[in-house]
Write an enzyme that holds these catalytic residues in place. Structure first.
Site, PDB file in Angstrom:
ATOM      1  N   THR A  18     -16.487 -59.967  10.789  1.00  0.00           N
ATOM      2  CA  THR A  18     -17.022 -61.080  10.010  1.00  0.00           C
ATOM      3  C   THR A  18     -16.329 -61.158   8.650  1.00  0.00           C
ATOM      4  O   THR A  18     -16.122 -62.228   8.100  1.00  0.00           O
ATOM      5  CB  THR A  18     -18.545 -60.888   9.781  1.00  0.00           C
ATOM      6  N   SER A 113     -17.971 -53.996   1.193  1.00  0.00           N
ATOM      7  CA  SER A 113     -19.134 -54.735   0.712  1.00  0.00           C
ATOM      8  C   SER A 113     -20.328 -53.828   0.403  1.00  0.00           C
ATOM      9  O   SER A 113     -20.230 -52.947  -0.430  1.00  0.00           O
ATOM     10  CB  SER A 113     -19.484 -55.815   1.733  1.00  0.00           C
ATOM     11  N   HIS A 114     -21.423 -54.016   1.121  1.00  0.00           N
ATOM     12  CA  HIS A 114     -22.659 -53.298   0.840  1.00  0.00           C
ATOM     13  C   HIS A 114     -22.771 -52.000   1.633  1.00  0.00           C
ATOM     14  O   HIS A 114     -23.792 -51.327   1.551  1.00  0.00           O
ATOM     15  CB  HIS A 114     -23.831 -54.212   1.178  1.00  0.00           C
ATOM     16  N   LYS A 126      -9.651 -56.785   3.234  1.00  0.00           N
ATOM     17  CA  LYS A 126      -9.736 -58.199   3.620  1.00  0.00           C
ATOM     18  C   LYS A 126      -8.499 -58.901   3.088  1.00  0.00           C
ATOM     19  O   LYS A 126      -8.057 -58.623   1.972  1.00  0.00           O
ATOM     20  CB  LYS A 126     -10.925 -58.902   2.937  1.00  0.00           C
ATOM     21  N   ASP A 278     -24.112 -56.380  -4.906  1.00  0.00           N
ATOM     22  CA  ASP A 278     -23.716 -55.344  -3.956  1.00  0.00           C
ATOM     23  C   ASP A 278     -22.408 -54.660  -4.345  1.00  0.00           C
ATOM     24  O   ASP A 278     -21.896 -54.858  -5.444  1.00  0.00           O
ATOM     25  CB  ASP A 278     -23.614 -55.942  -2.551  1.00  0.00           C
ATOM     26  N   ASP A 280     -19.199 -55.012  -3.770  1.00  0.00           N
ATOM     27  CA  ASP A 280     -18.048 -55.769  -4.254  1.00  0.00           C
ATOM     28  C   ASP A 280     -18.438 -57.009  -5.048  1.00  0.00           C
ATOM     29  O   ASP A 280     -17.583 -57.834  -5.377  1.00  0.00           O
ATOM     30  CB  ASP A 280     -17.131 -56.156  -3.090  1.00  0.00           C
ATOM     31  N   ASP A 282     -20.357 -59.717  -4.376  1.00  0.00           N
ATOM     32  CA  ASP A 282     -20.488 -61.086  -3.861  1.00  0.00           C
ATOM     33  C   ASP A 282     -21.911 -61.424  -3.416  1.00  0.00           C
ATOM     34  O   ASP A 282     -22.212 -62.580  -3.158  1.00  0.00           O
ATOM     35  CB  ASP A 282     -19.464 -61.380  -2.752  1.00  0.00           C
ATOM     36  N   ARG A 283     -22.785 -60.418  -3.319  1.00  0.00           N
ATOM     37  CA  ARG A 283     -24.169 -60.720  -2.898  1.00  0.00           C
ATOM     38  C   ARG A 283     -25.105 -60.725  -4.093  1.00  0.00           C
ATOM     39  O   ARG A 283     -24.785 -60.170  -5.142  1.00  0.00           O
ATOM     40  CB  ARG A 283     -24.658 -59.661  -1.920  1.00  0.00           C
ATOM     41  N   SER A 366     -27.952 -63.841   4.132  1.00  0.00           N
ATOM     42  CA  SER A 366     -27.642 -62.439   3.867  1.00  0.00           C
ATOM     43  C   SER A 366     -27.321 -62.220   2.385  1.00  0.00           C
ATOM     44  O   SER A 366     -26.402 -61.499   2.042  1.00  0.00           O
ATOM     45  CB  SER A 366     -26.474 -62.014   4.746  1.00  0.00           C
ATOM     46  N   LYS A 377     -18.460 -65.839  -1.862  1.00  0.00           N
ATOM     47  CA  LYS A 377     -19.801 -65.848  -2.421  1.00  0.00           C
ATOM     48  C   LYS A 377     -19.744 -65.053  -3.710  1.00  0.00           C
ATOM     49  O   LYS A 377     -18.836 -64.251  -3.928  1.00  0.00           O
ATOM     50  CB  LYS A 377     -20.815 -65.312  -1.429  1.00  0.00           C
ATOM     51  N   ARG A 497     -29.148 -58.552  15.224  1.00  0.00           N
ATOM     52  CA  ARG A 497     -29.903 -59.244  14.176  1.00  0.00           C
ATOM     53  C   ARG A 497     -30.751 -60.327  14.838  1.00  0.00           C
ATOM     54  O   ARG A 497     -30.250 -61.118  15.633  1.00  0.00           O
ATOM     55  CB  ARG A 497     -28.964 -59.900  13.173  1.00  0.00           C
TER      56      ARG A 497
HETATM   57  C1  G1P Z   1     -22.965 -59.926   7.502  1.00  0.00           C
HETATM   58  C2  G1P Z   1     -23.845 -61.117   7.180  1.00  0.00           C
HETATM   59  C3  G1P Z   1     -22.999 -62.345   6.954  1.00  0.00           C
HETATM   60  C4  G1P Z   1     -21.980 -62.078   5.859  1.00  0.00           C
HETATM   61  C5  G1P Z   1     -21.182 -60.828   6.193  1.00  0.00           C
HETATM   62  C6  G1P Z   1     -20.239 -60.439   5.071  1.00  0.00           C
HETATM   63  O1  G1P Z   1     -22.241 -60.168   8.665  1.00  0.00           O
HETATM   64  O2  G1P Z   1     -24.784 -61.331   8.211  1.00  0.00           O
HETATM   65  O3  G1P Z   1     -23.832 -63.422   6.625  1.00  0.00           O
HETATM   66  O4  G1P Z   1     -21.103 -63.160   5.720  1.00  0.00           O
HETATM   67  O5  G1P Z   1     -22.071 -59.731   6.430  1.00  0.00           O
HETATM   68  O6  G1P Z   1     -20.896 -60.135   3.892  1.00  0.00           O
HETATM   69  P1  G1P Z   1     -22.680 -59.604  10.104  1.00  0.00           P
HETATM   70  O7  G1P Z   1     -22.792 -58.110   9.971  1.00  0.00           O
HETATM   71  O8  G1P Z   1     -24.008 -60.204  10.411  1.00  0.00           O
HETATM   72  O9  G1P Z   1     -21.597 -60.040  11.042  1.00  0.00           O
HETATM   73 ZN    ZN Z   2     -20.210 -57.854  -0.484  1.00  0.00          ZN
END
Ligand code: G1P
Ligand code: ZN
Length: 544
Positions: A18, A113-114, A126, A278, A280, A282-283, A366, A377, A497
């Protein structure tokens, strides 16, 4: 400068998910693993040769080593210039901004990310394209294809490159410019929001806030913007030193992982406003005193109030949300008479809509929200938007949200995550569920009747590209929804999910407990997908 051409063999697991390639640190530290992926970026994106690249990351474990390797490979692959954040640091939105303002051909952002960091945690990489946004599927597909064929990579035999001092230097033919990671981004924020009004609020003596940086990348950004430029008292930013292992914590802004902030906000004498970001940056999570704002509601409230913010005074062109995000924003778009697009999960799907001028704001359930000021984001942006809103409306967070519900109704919403399921079992659950879909329309579950059930696919209105298999949806006649999808960012097993939503318009039913208000739908979700049996789990691991 001397260049080594190193023979290698492809790894078969370098398909970006993703949000980029995300793996455990131990995977990335295997010989050639990072190098193969970086070479695959250069091989599949020939326009990078002779151009500028932006590079930085969230400072997690392995960030510094990865920056050195990528700089040496960039040099060997004839990149003209790399702009890198000091110390190898750039938040994801700051990297997006730099790519755009520098006219760079792309950027490489190092982050998971998180996800937790440290030697036993995760790492990620990325590739962002020239608009500053995450690479679209056509580009990630090309990188993946290249990774299956790569048989050598190029790397300069350069000594360590200084990334800790701002300034320009040469690495062979390539220029390296080290920039302050915060400065340009802070200027951008100042250009969007009403800083004087926000400063007045913070100095009014009747307002306090806390921002939890979770020992991740936003610490220095929040300190500069909130404490320096806006004059919030020292201590407003909690856990502000970025640490390579995030202090052993999970840099995920929710009430489970930002526990101390949660306790403060639900305790006696709570601050008026609480927020977190978070790993990086972006959240975002938004809290009022004793009040949690769901990300889907937050997006809708921002859209409904955008005209109060300097940058959006002229109105919104349109808005977009990812499919599983609640339809609260749709109701606002309806009232404003602007289009609302429904995209698959992942920020990359907003890029074309933003570039084409079709939307101004967009977001995901998310904890991701942003606008056309960057192509990612943006956590701090959302926090500043709320702060600006509170300053202008002069109302508590909870009142702003409750008034919103009174006007548009409330979209009760929750997401249940079942983590680390064995992949085969997760796939079986999804395919069995999909197989039941032809019989679902018309079926009754208590007072609810299924209108349609489908596997979401999306045709991008700008370039007509089609993305299929983006989540199983059960849509009910009263507008309620249940969505099932497998995560594309996890690094261990599969994560299921389950997203559940119900729209309530009776004005005396807007303050119910969220999970209780959704109990009937949660029950249906469990039974149609046989979750307990097929996952072996009695309850979700995480509820947001
Ligand atoms: C998750 C979130 C999605 C977000 C992504 C990157 O992806 O659900 O909305 O864009 O992290 O931060 P997922 O693990 O569901 O594929
Ligand atoms: Zn992030």
């Amino acid at each position: 400068m001397e260049i080594s051409v190193v023979s290698t063999r492809p790894f078969t697991d370098q398909k970006p998910g993703t949000s980029g390639l995300r793996k455990q640190v131990s995977s990335f530290r295997r010989p050639h693993y990072l190098e193969n992926f970086v070479q695959s970026i250069f091989d599949s994106q020939p326009m990078l040769r002779g151009s500028e690249l932006v590079l930085g990351g969230d400072g997690r474990f392995f960030n510094r080593e990865a920056v050195q390797i990528i700089l040496r490979m960039a040099c060997a692959n004839e990149i003209r210039k790399v702009t890198v954040g000091r110390g190898g640091i750039l938040s994801t939105p700051a990297a997006s901004h730099l790519i755009r303002t520098r006219g760079a051909a792309g950027g490489i952002v190092l982050s998971a990310s998180h996800n937790p960091g440290g030697p036993g945690g995760d790492f990620g990489i990325k590739f962002n394209v020239a608009n500053g946004g995450p690479a679209p599927e056509s580009v990630t597909g090309a990188i993946h294809a290249a990774s299956l064929e790569v048989d050598h990579y190029r790397i300069a035999r350069s000594p360590h490159i200084d990334i800790d001092h701002v300034g320009r230097r040469q690495a062979g033919e390539m220029e390296v410019e080290v920039v302050d990671p915060v400065h340009d981004y802070a200027d951008l924020m100042e250009s969007l929001f009403d800083f004087p009004a926000m400063r007045d609020l913070l100095h009014s003596g009747s307002f306090t806030m806390r921002f939890d940086a979770m020992h991740a990348v936003t610490g220095p950004y929040a300190e500069e913007i909130l404490e320096q430029r806006l004059g919030a008292p020292a201590g407003t930013v909690m856990r502000k030193e970025p640490l390579a292992d995030f202090g052993g914590c999970h840099p995920d802004p929710n009430l489970t992982h930002a526990r101390e902030l949660g306790q403060l906000m639900y305790g006696r004498g709570a601050p008026d406003f609480g927020a977190a970001s978070d790993g990086d940056g972006d959240r975002n999570m938004i809290l009022g005193a004793g009040f949690f704002v769901s990300p889907s509601d937050s997006l809708a409230v921002l859209a409904a109030n955008a005209h109060l913010i300097p940058a959006y005074r002229g109105g919104l062109k349109g808005v977009a949300r990812s499919m599983p995000t609640s339809q609260a924003i749709d109701a606002v778009a309806d009232a404003l008479g602007i289009p609302c697009y429904e995209t698959p999960t992942g920020w990359k799907f907003f890029g074309n809509l933003l570039d084409d001028g079709r939307i101004t704001l967009c977001g995901e359930e998310s904890f991701g929200t942003s606008s056309d000021h960057v192509r990612e984001k943006d956590g701090l942006w959302a926090v500043l938007f709320w702060l600006n809103l509170i300053a202008v409306r002069n109302q508590p967070v909870a009142t702003i949200v409750r008034e919103h519900w009174q006007r548009y109704g409330r979209h009760y919403y929750t997401r249940h995550d079942y983590e680390e399921i064995e992949s085969g079992r997760a796939d079986a659950l999804m395919s069995r569920l999909r197989a039941t879909f032809p019989e679902l329309p018309g079926r009754r579950f208590g007072s609810l009747r299924v209108r349609t059930a489908d596997d979401f696919s999306y045709r991008d209105p700008v370039d007509d590209s089609v993305s299929t298999g983006q989540g199983l949806r059960i849509l009910f006649e009263d507008g309620s929804r249940i969505v099932f999808r497998l995560s594309g960012t996890g690094t261990m097993g599969a994560t299921l999910r389950v997203y559940v939503e119900r729209h309530e318009t009776r004005t005396d039913q807007l303050d119910e407990d969220n999970q209780a208000a959704l109990a009937a739908l949660i029950e249906i979700a469990g039974s149609v997908a046989d979750i307990r049996n097929l996952t072996g789990k009695d309850a979700p691991d995480v509820i947001t």
